[in-house]
Scaffold this active site. Structure first.
Site, mmCIF file in Angstrom:
data_model
loop_
_atom_site.group_PDB
_atom_site.id
_atom_site.type_symbol
_atom_site.label_atom_id
_atom_site.label_comp_id
_atom_site.label_asym_id
_atom_site.label_seq_id
_atom_site.Cartn_x
_atom_site.Cartn_y
_atom_site.Cartn_z
ATOM 1 N N LEU A 61 0.859 -1.174 0.000
ATOM 2 C CA LEU A 61 0.000 0.000 0.000
ATOM 3 C C LEU A 61 0.896 1.225 0.000
ATOM 4 C CD1 LEU A 61 -2.659 -0.930 2.741
ATOM 5 C CD2 LEU A 61 -2.969 -1.025 0.253
ATOM 6 N N ASP A 62 0.439 2.307 -0.636
ATOM 7 C CA ASP A 62 1.185 3.560 -0.561
ATOM 8 C C ASP A 62 1.376 3.946 0.898
ATOM 9 O OD1 ASP A 62 1.048 3.646 -3.309
ATOM 10 O OD2 ASP A 62 -0.586 5.109 -3.368
ATOM 11 N N MET A 63 2.445 4.695 1.169
ATOM 12 C CA MET A 63 2.755 5.064 2.539
ATOM 13 C C MET A 63 1.577 5.757 3.225
ATOM 14 S SD MET A 63 5.951 7.310 4.060
ATOM 15 C CE MET A 63 5.372 8.895 3.448
ATOM 16 N N THR A 65 -1.593 5.536 2.491
ATOM 17 C CA THR A 65 -2.825 4.738 2.505
ATOM 18 C C THR A 65 -2.821 3.820 3.722
ATOM 19 O OG1 THR A 65 -2.895 4.740 0.088
ATOM 20 C CG2 THR A 65 -4.226 3.084 1.207
ATOM 21 N N ARG A 164 -5.699 6.803 -6.991
ATOM 22 C CA ARG A 164 -5.437 8.232 -6.832
ATOM 23 C C ARG A 164 -5.465 8.952 -8.179
ATOM 24 N NH1 ARG A 164 -0.139 7.985 -3.020
ATOM 25 N NH2 ARG A 164 -0.363 10.258 -3.038
#
Length: 218
Positions: A61-63, A65, A164
């Site tokens: 996961l993105d940081m 998120t 996003r």
């Protein structure tokens, strides 16, 4: 049943674990895997490995998120679970707060994505070179006073920053998005308002269909 353990100042929220896998909640602001430099070594996989030494990354996961992350225990389980993700044998659901009111209650965003190399890690829509990318969405709630929509998201593909970029591209950037939202939209939230709220897949040994949920903290 969730298990919460504290390691120093770090809290680890375990949704499920057995001899083959670990399912955990990642907080917003924490990397999934180590980054470059000594200040970026604290990450989700390192915290999970402190309790399960054989835990290996399956997806990220993105940081910014938050939400559900799956880890495999051992290389064989990592291969099996990675194949399930690659072959789209999993179901992933997210929830986001976005700018504005979506015109349609549900729909699809079908826009090809590619890395924006001069502006990495940004991604962008590219109809010539981009990889096929598909997101399904459903509006859960609209706040007309704040002009915000709460949207359930189901990514069919798993491109970097897909949700996003897709939402930004249709004019509804995610609140708090430092990469893709305008300064005004970015300032409307203290963090990226995107949460991985559900993950479903087959157990690599028993083939039992597993389903895990994590309510959004916003």
């Amino acid at each position: 049943m969730n298990t919460v353990c504290t390691q120093g100042s770090n809290t680890l929220d375990i949704l499920f674990s057995d001899d083959t896998l670990v399912v955990s909640n990642k907080p917003s602001g924490l990397l999934s895997v180590p980054g470059r430099g000594p200040d970026k070594q604290d990450c989700m996989v390192a915290r999970v490995q402190a309790r399960f030494s054989d835990a290996l990354t399956v997806h990220r996961l993105d940081m910014e998120t938050s939400g559900i992350l799956l880890f495999a225990r051992g290389a064989a389980m990592q291969r099996a679970l990675s194949v399930a993700f690659q072959e789209r044998q999993t179901e992933k659901r997210y929830v986001a707060l976005v700018d504005g009111e979506l015109a349609q209650p549900e729909g699809e965003i079908d826009l090809p994505l590619i890395a924006d190399w001069p502006n990495r890690p940004r991604q962008m829509v590219d109809y010539t070179l981009g990889k096929a990318s598909l997101t399904r969405y459903r509006v859960e709630h609209i706040d007309p006073l704040r002009k915000i929509s709460r949207v359930a998201l189901a990514p069919v593909t798993g491109r970097s920053h897909q949700l996003r970029v897709h939402l930004m591209s249709i004019g509804h950037a995610i609140l708090g998005d430092a990469l893709y939202a305008s300064e005004a939209v970015r300032a409307r939230a203290p963090r990226l308002m995107l949460h991985a709220c559900k993950l479903e897949f087959r157990h690599p040994l028993s083939a039992e269909w597993l389903s895990f949920e994590s309510p959004a903290p916003f």
